[in-house]
Scaffold this active site. Sequence first.
Site, PDB file in Angstrom:
ATOM      1  N   SER A 245       0.755  -1.195   0.096  1.00  0.00           N
ATOM      2  CA  SER A 245       0.017   0.168  -0.036  1.00  0.00           C
ATOM      3  C   SER A 245       0.818   1.107   0.156  1.00  0.00           C
ATOM      4  O   SER A 245       1.484   1.808  -1.000  1.00  0.00           O
ATOM      5  CB  SER A 245      -0.915  -0.055   1.175  1.00  0.00           C
ATOM      6  OG  SER A 245      -1.807   0.944   1.055  1.00  0.00           O
TER       7      SER A 245
ATOM      8  N   HIS B 222      -4.742  -1.799  -4.191  1.00  0.00           N
ATOM      9  CA  HIS B 222      -6.046  -2.173  -3.578  1.00  0.00           C
ATOM     10  C   HIS B 222      -7.013  -1.909  -4.768  1.00  0.00           C
ATOM     11  O   HIS B 222      -8.236  -1.601  -4.761  1.00  0.00           O
ATOM     12  CB  HIS B 222      -6.697  -1.467  -2.295  1.00  0.00           C
ATOM     13  CG  HIS B 222      -5.478  -1.269  -1.315  1.00  0.00           C
ATOM     14  ND1 HIS B 222      -4.987  -2.657  -1.010  1.00  0.00           N
ATOM     15  CD2 HIS B 222      -4.779  -0.457  -0.647  1.00  0.00           C
ATOM     16  CE1 HIS B 222      -4.269  -2.346   0.019  1.00  0.00           C
ATOM     17  NE2 HIS B 222      -4.096  -1.313   0.227  1.00  0.00           N
TER      18      HIS B 222
END
Length: 247
Positions: A134, A170
Amino acid sequence: MAAVQPTILATSGGYRQGSRTRIEFDSLVDYAVELSGVTGRAPRIAHIGTAGGDQRWWAAEIDQAARIAGFDLSHLNLFTMPNVEDPEAYLLEQDVVWVNGGSVVNLLAVWRAHGLDRILKKVWESGVILAGVSAGSICWFKGGVTDSFGPGLRPVTNSLGFLPFHNGVHFDSELRRRPTVHKLVADGTLGETHCTDDGVGLVYRGTELVEVVSSVKNKAAFRVTAGAGESVDAVAIEERLESRFLG
């Protein structure tokens, strides 16, 4: 150990639910270790949790995951001060640097305040594997899409820039990310953007994307570029990049 070429593994994953602990490392972290080429001893991994404020409860979770995996894991904390005297020397002794998620904007500000941007470039060029999830993925690129400023997604364009692309994470689990990436690429805010579904990692040798890997079956990465539409307005073109399942 050092990789033959500077290597980055940029992911939207790295953890799974543990059987006796809350989390364990999944095959993406195992693959980062494999990329380092270390043999004959426990792999040395430096965990950097700046993006989450160096939360000690999370460090404890990571410590348990490392114990189960057989890794020699330690932490580089910057809050409230660096916990090692010489961060550069410490990181150069590692096989893998794993950067956890959180606020990429805050991560970049704190790293620059401590000169970690310069240090990490040297570490990368020395052959230590740089990896993360991330925010720990976006940081290696020119930038990407972030919720660091609030619930609404916004671009960040001042990441470390080791890789000459932008990054989306994501891509399949947070539904606003794909259309936001498309919009920002189409209007020129972001350049070519490499995106990952949850559980997917992108492997770069030098600055070349050489492999897409996944800890989850049937997940993929995506290359998003700007193209010409039927009108004068630009559009975003998305190319699916199939992954190799790591098991």
